[in-house]
Design an enzyme around this catalytic site. Structure first.
Site, PDB file in Angstrom:
ATOM      1  N   GLU A  67      -6.795   4.792   7.892  1.00 45.89           N
ATOM      2  CA  GLU A  67      -6.531   6.215   7.608  1.00 45.89           C
ATOM      3  C   GLU A  67      -7.738   6.862   6.931  1.00 45.89           C
ATOM      4  O   GLU A  67      -8.012   8.048   7.139  1.00 45.89           O
ATOM      5  CB  GLU A  67      -5.252   6.341   6.752  1.00 45.89           C
ATOM      6  CG  GLU A  67      -4.018   6.034   7.592  1.00 45.89           C
ATOM      7  CD  GLU A  67      -2.835   5.457   6.837  1.00 45.89           C
ATOM      8  OE1 GLU A  67      -2.830   5.496   5.587  1.00 45.89           O
ATOM      9  OE2 GLU A  67      -1.906   4.959   7.497  1.00 45.89           O
ATOM     10  N   SER A  97       3.599  -2.337  10.306  1.00 42.72           N
ATOM     11  CA  SER A  97       5.050  -2.425  10.518  1.00 42.72           C
ATOM     12  C   SER A  97       5.643  -3.765  10.072  1.00 42.72           C
ATOM     13  O   SER A  97       6.540  -4.292  10.727  1.00 42.72           O
ATOM     14  CB  SER A  97       5.408  -2.120  11.977  1.00 42.72           C
ATOM     15  OG  SER A  97       5.023  -0.797  12.311  1.00 42.72           O
ATOM     16  N   HIS A 130      -9.560   1.397   4.873  1.00 45.15           N
ATOM     17  CA  HIS A 130      -8.283   1.541   5.595  1.00 45.15           C
ATOM     18  C   HIS A 130      -8.493   2.470   6.791  1.00 45.15           C
ATOM     19  O   HIS A 130      -9.259   3.427   6.714  1.00 45.15           O
ATOM     20  CB  HIS A 130      -7.212   2.101   4.655  1.00 45.15           C
ATOM     21  CG  HIS A 130      -5.838   1.992   5.230  1.00 45.15           C
ATOM     22  ND1 HIS A 130      -5.367   2.882   6.169  1.00 45.15           N
ATOM     23  CD2 HIS A 130      -4.850   1.089   5.039  1.00 45.15           C
ATOM     24  CE1 HIS A 130      -4.135   2.517   6.516  1.00 45.15           C
ATOM     25  NE2 HIS A 130      -3.796   1.438   5.842  1.00 45.15           N
ATOM     26  N   GLY A 138       2.919  -1.138   4.228  1.00 39.25           N
ATOM     27  CA  GLY A 138       3.025   0.286   3.907  1.00 39.25           C
ATOM     28  C   GLY A 138       4.460   0.660   3.593  1.00 39.25           C
ATOM     29  O   GLY A 138       4.979   0.396   2.510  1.00 39.25           O
ATOM     30  N   GLY A 139       5.135   1.248   4.576  1.00 39.39           N
ATOM     31  CA  GLY A 139       6.473   1.813   4.381  1.00 39.39           C
ATOM     32  C   GLY A 139       7.463   0.893   3.672  1.00 39.39           C
ATOM     33  O   GLY A 139       8.187   1.328   2.767  1.00 39.39           O
ATOM     34  N   ASN A 167       0.881  -1.174   0.000  1.00 38.50           N
ATOM     35  CA  ASN A 167       0.000   0.000   0.000  1.00 38.50           C
ATOM     36  C   ASN A 167       0.916   1.222   0.000  1.00 38.50           C
ATOM     37  O   ASN A 167       1.517   1.546   1.028  1.00 38.50           O
ATOM     38  CB  ASN A 167      -0.895  -0.015   1.250  1.00 38.50           C
ATOM     39  CG  ASN A 167      -1.708   1.255   1.390  1.00 38.50           C
ATOM     40  OD1 ASN A 167      -1.760   2.079   0.475  1.00 38.50           O
ATOM     41  ND2 ASN A 167      -2.353   1.421   2.538  1.00 38.50           N
ATOM     42  N   TRP A 168       1.006   1.861  -1.151  1.00 34.83           N
ATOM     43  CA  TRP A 168       1.939   3.000  -1.272  1.00 34.83           C
ATOM     44  C   TRP A 168       1.392   4.277  -0.634  1.00 34.83           C
ATOM     45  O   TRP A 168       2.094   5.272  -0.570  1.00 34.83           O
ATOM     46  CB  TRP A 168       2.264   3.256  -2.750  1.00 34.83           C
ATOM     47  CG  TRP A 168       3.246   2.265  -3.316  1.00 34.83           C
ATOM     48  CD1 TRP A 168       3.817   1.212  -2.671  1.00 34.83           C
ATOM     49  CD2 TRP A 168       3.776   2.256  -4.649  1.00 34.83           C
ATOM     50  NE1 TRP A 168       4.663   0.550  -3.524  1.00 34.83           N
ATOM     51  CE2 TRP A 168       4.659   1.163  -4.733  1.00 34.83           C
ATOM     52  CE3 TRP A 168       3.586   3.061  -5.775  1.00 34.83           C
ATOM     53  CZ2 TRP A 168       5.360   0.864  -5.901  1.00 34.83           C
ATOM     54  CZ3 TRP A 168       4.271   2.759  -6.941  1.00 34.83           C
ATOM     55  CH2 TRP A 168       5.157   1.673  -6.999  1.00 34.83           C
ATOM     56  N   LYS A 169       0.129   4.249  -0.210  1.00 37.51           N
ATOM     57  CA  LYS A 169      -0.487   5.446   0.394  1.00 37.51           C
ATOM     58  C   LYS A 169      -0.227   6.656  -0.521  1.00 37.51           C
ATOM     59  O   LYS A 169      -0.288   6.512  -1.742  1.00 37.51           O
ATOM     60  CB  LYS A 169       0.037   5.644   1.818  1.00 37.51           C
ATOM     61  CG  LYS A 169      -0.118   4.359   2.657  1.00 37.51           C
ATOM     62  CD  LYS A 169       0.128   4.522   4.118  1.00 37.51           C
ATOM     63  CE  LYS A 169      -0.086   3.188   4.827  1.00 37.51           C
ATOM     64  NZ  LYS A 169       0.004   3.272   6.265  1.00 37.51           N
ATOM     65  N   GLY A 205       2.791   2.038  10.868  1.00 38.41           N
ATOM     66  CA  GLY A 205       3.790   3.105  10.701  1.00 38.41           C
ATOM     67  C   GLY A 205       4.524   3.449  11.985  1.00 38.41           C
ATOM     68  O   GLY A 205       5.208   4.472  12.054  1.00 38.41           O
ATOM     69  N   GLU A 207      -5.356  -4.971  10.512  1.00 38.53           N
ATOM     70  CA  GLU A 207      -4.328  -3.964  10.751  1.00 38.53           C
ATOM     71  C   GLU A 207      -4.607  -3.271  12.087  1.00 38.53           C
ATOM     72  O   GLU A 207      -5.425  -2.335  12.146  1.00 38.53           O
ATOM     73  CB  GLU A 207      -4.338  -2.915   9.631  1.00 38.53           C
ATOM     74  CG  GLU A 207      -3.981  -3.467   8.271  1.00 38.53           C
ATOM     75  CD  GLU A 207      -3.387  -2.397   7.362  1.00 38.53           C
ATOM     76  OE1 GLU A 207      -2.329  -2.656   6.781  1.00 38.53           O
ATOM     77  OE2 GLU A 207      -3.959  -1.296   7.246  1.00 38.53           O
TER      78      GLU A 207
END
Ligand code: 13P
Length: 241
Positions: A98, A204, A96, A225-226, A9-11, A171, A165
């Site tokens: 967010e 994470s 999600h 993510g990251g 997920n590149w956000k 993150g 999640e």
């Protein structure tokens, strides 16, 4: 047999040029990846077309990060299922944390988005998970069960992926203990009518913990993510042992 789905997920990261650069590096790493692992890149809307055009028949699937429930209409800033499928999108993240936290998405709209995704031939990746406060109050299960009960009304469980999640692990570098993630994912599965829905863990996930995460019997993949933004780290994740 449950499918393994490993999604990045590149956000809100990567321009078109940066997306292309990633893809060119990543594709050359994929030769070792077992074919039964479904690899998905959920990129920003602006990068969908360039990524789609440069997948060149690879096994990597294209994903988006949201979808509206209407086919078209006066919904400024939204995107519809047909707009995504036209670009070769196969998966879409829905609900999600967010989106729920910063953009007011509710279980009701998450449910509408899930049904629309399926109507237009997309496989939704439904995200559920608890906050730190809910976990500390012992409300993890009730919160997640409530999300599932509302989000999955009239949703086809044969065309669905779920991502667990825990919000406090996103993150933060603060990974949920793998055994605990496995336990919660088992509980999620117990609430489904189709036991074969792939259920991912997200929060994470990194090269350092991927092998341990994937060794858990209930965990069918990861939503990253990251660590999906760098070729070397995502390559290590998709090629977990
Ligand atoms: O939100 C996530 C994926 O959807 C997880 O993000 P991180 O892997 O950066 O913790």
């Amino acid at each position: 047999m449950r499918k393994i789905v490993i999604a990045g997920n590149w956000k809100m990261y990567k321009t078109r040029a940066e997306s292309l650069e990633f893809l060119q590096g990543f594709m050359s790493c994929l030769t070792e990846t077992p074919e039964e692992r479904e690899i998905v890149l959920c990129v920003p809307f602006t990068s969908l077309e360039i990524v789609s055009k440069n997948l060149h028949g690879s096994l990597v699937r294209l994903g988006a990060q949201n979808v509206h429930w209407q086919e078209s209409g006066a919904y400024t800033g939204e995107i519809s299922g047909p707009m995504l499928t036209e670009l070769g999108v196969r998966y879409v993240i829905v609900g999600h944390s967010e989106r729920r936290q910063y953009f007011g998405e509710t279980d009701e709209t998450v449910n509408l988005r899930l049904k629309a995704a399926q109507k237009y031939g997309l496989i939704p990746i439904l995200c559920v998970g608890e906050t730190k406060a809910q976990r500390d109050a012992g409300e993890t299960e009730t919160h997640i069960f409530s999300q599932l009960a509302q989000d999955l009304v009239d949703v086809d469980q044969t065309k669905l992926v779920i991502a667990y999640e825990p919000i406090w692990a996103i993150g933060t570098g603060d990974t949920c203990e793998t055994k605990e993630a496995n336990r919660v994912i088992g509980l999620i599965r117990s609430k489904l009518s189709n036991p074969d829905v792939p259920i991912q863990y997200g929060g994470s996930v990194k090269p350092e913990n991927i092998d341990e995460v994937m060794a858990q019997p209930e965990i069918d993949g990861v939503l990253v993510g990251g660590a999906s933004l760098e070729v070397a780290s995502f390559d290590r994740i998709v090629n977990y042992n």
